[in-house]
Design an enzyme around this catalytic site. Structure first.
Site, mmCIF file in Angstrom:
data_model
loop_
_atom_site.group_PDB
_atom_site.id
_atom_site.type_symbol
_atom_site.label_atom_id
_atom_site.label_comp_id
_atom_site.label_asym_id
_atom_site.label_seq_id
_atom_site.Cartn_x
_atom_site.Cartn_y
_atom_site.Cartn_z
ATOM 1 C CG HIS A 239 19.664 11.707 -6.389
ATOM 2 N ND1 HIS A 239 18.639 12.277 -7.121
ATOM 3 C CD2 HIS A 239 20.797 11.955 -7.097
ATOM 4 C CE1 HIS A 239 19.140 12.832 -8.221
ATOM 5 N NE2 HIS A 239 20.454 12.656 -8.228
ATOM 6 C CD GLU A 240 23.990 12.677 -4.997
ATOM 7 O OE1 GLU A 240 24.648 12.290 -5.975
ATOM 8 O OE2 GLU A 240 23.205 13.638 -5.062
ATOM 9 N N GLY B 127 24.053 17.509 -3.506
ATOM 10 C CA GLY B 127 24.754 16.235 -3.452
ATOM 11 C C GLY B 127 25.458 15.962 -4.769
ATOM 12 C CD GLN C 22 25.941 13.500 -10.066
ATOM 13 O OE1 GLN C 22 26.061 13.467 -8.853
ATOM 14 N NE2 GLN C 22 25.111 14.333 -10.668
ATOM 15 C CB CYS D 76 19.985 14.928 -11.210
ATOM 16 S SG CYS D 76 21.540 14.061 -11.415
ATOM 17 C CG LEU D 77 24.339 19.289 -9.780
ATOM 18 C CD1 LEU D 77 25.658 19.381 -9.024
ATOM 19 C CD2 LEU D 77 23.832 20.682 -10.116
ATOM 20 C CG HIS E 135 24.317 9.734 -9.406
ATOM 21 N ND1 HIS E 135 24.043 9.843 -10.751
ATOM 22 C CD2 HIS E 135 23.750 10.813 -8.818
ATOM 23 C CE1 HIS E 135 23.328 10.951 -10.959
ATOM 24 N NE2 HIS E 135 23.133 11.557 -9.803
HETATM 25 ZN ZN LIG Z 1 22.085 13.265 -9.390
#
Ligand SMILES: [Zn+2]
Length: 162
Positions: free
Chosen positions: A130-131, A43, A48, A88-89, A134
């Site tokens: 989660h997204e 995701g 991000q 998480c990236l 963000h």
């Molecule tokens: Zn993330």
């Protein structure tokens, strides 16, 4: 497109609702998918990649062939709690168990401006929560203690120096 990393202040910006689904929005969604697959994520939120508009991409399928693009995603209702390990990236190589709703009802619009309301469970439900966090300037490590976050910050700093 570059993925912002914790503790970038830009990850804390609250994204704005998308009013017009322009070609630029569609292009950005495609680029977000590209970079997500490239980085082996499941995701990615626009925040991000330093775009502060409410859109996310995801693909929780095993074969990574079921891309989803959600514009203006909203969680309508949450049910029960599950606690699974998340990564998480924007916080590379760190994973932690985070409490999330087990089942959610969520709404969004697609690229043709069609509105949907759907149900999600398990990994998909976690990923959407989660997204959307963000988009609200929130990271999964915000659910951990401040001491733990400091530890992660130090760890990432050391790694970047290498
Ligand atoms: Zn993330």
């Amino acid at each position: 497109m570059k993925i912002l990393q914790f503790p970038s202040a830009r990850l804390r910006i609250v994204a704005k609702k998308i009013i017009n689904i322009t070609d630029e929005v569609k292009e950005n969604l495609n680029s977000m998918l590209d970079i997500m697959y490239q980085q082996k994520g499941i995701g990615l939120a626009a925040t991000q990649v330093n775009i502060h508009q409410r859109m996310i991409v995801l693909d929780v399928s095993e074969k990574q062939n079921q891309a989803q693009k959600l514009i203006n995603p909203v969680i309508v209702e949450k049910f029960d709690i599950q606690e699974e390990e998340e990564g998480c990236l924007s916080v590379p190589e760190f994973r932690a168990k985070i409490p999330r709703a087990k089942k959610i009802i969520f709404s969004y619009v697609d690229e043709e401006n069609n509105s949907f309301q759907k149900e999600a469970e398990g990994l998909l439900a976690i990923c959407i929560q989660h997204e959307i966090d963000h988009l609200n300037g929130k990271l999964f490590i915000d659910y951990l203690s401040q001491a733990k976050r400091q530890q992660i910050r130090t760890m990432l700093k050391k790694k970047r120096k290498k």
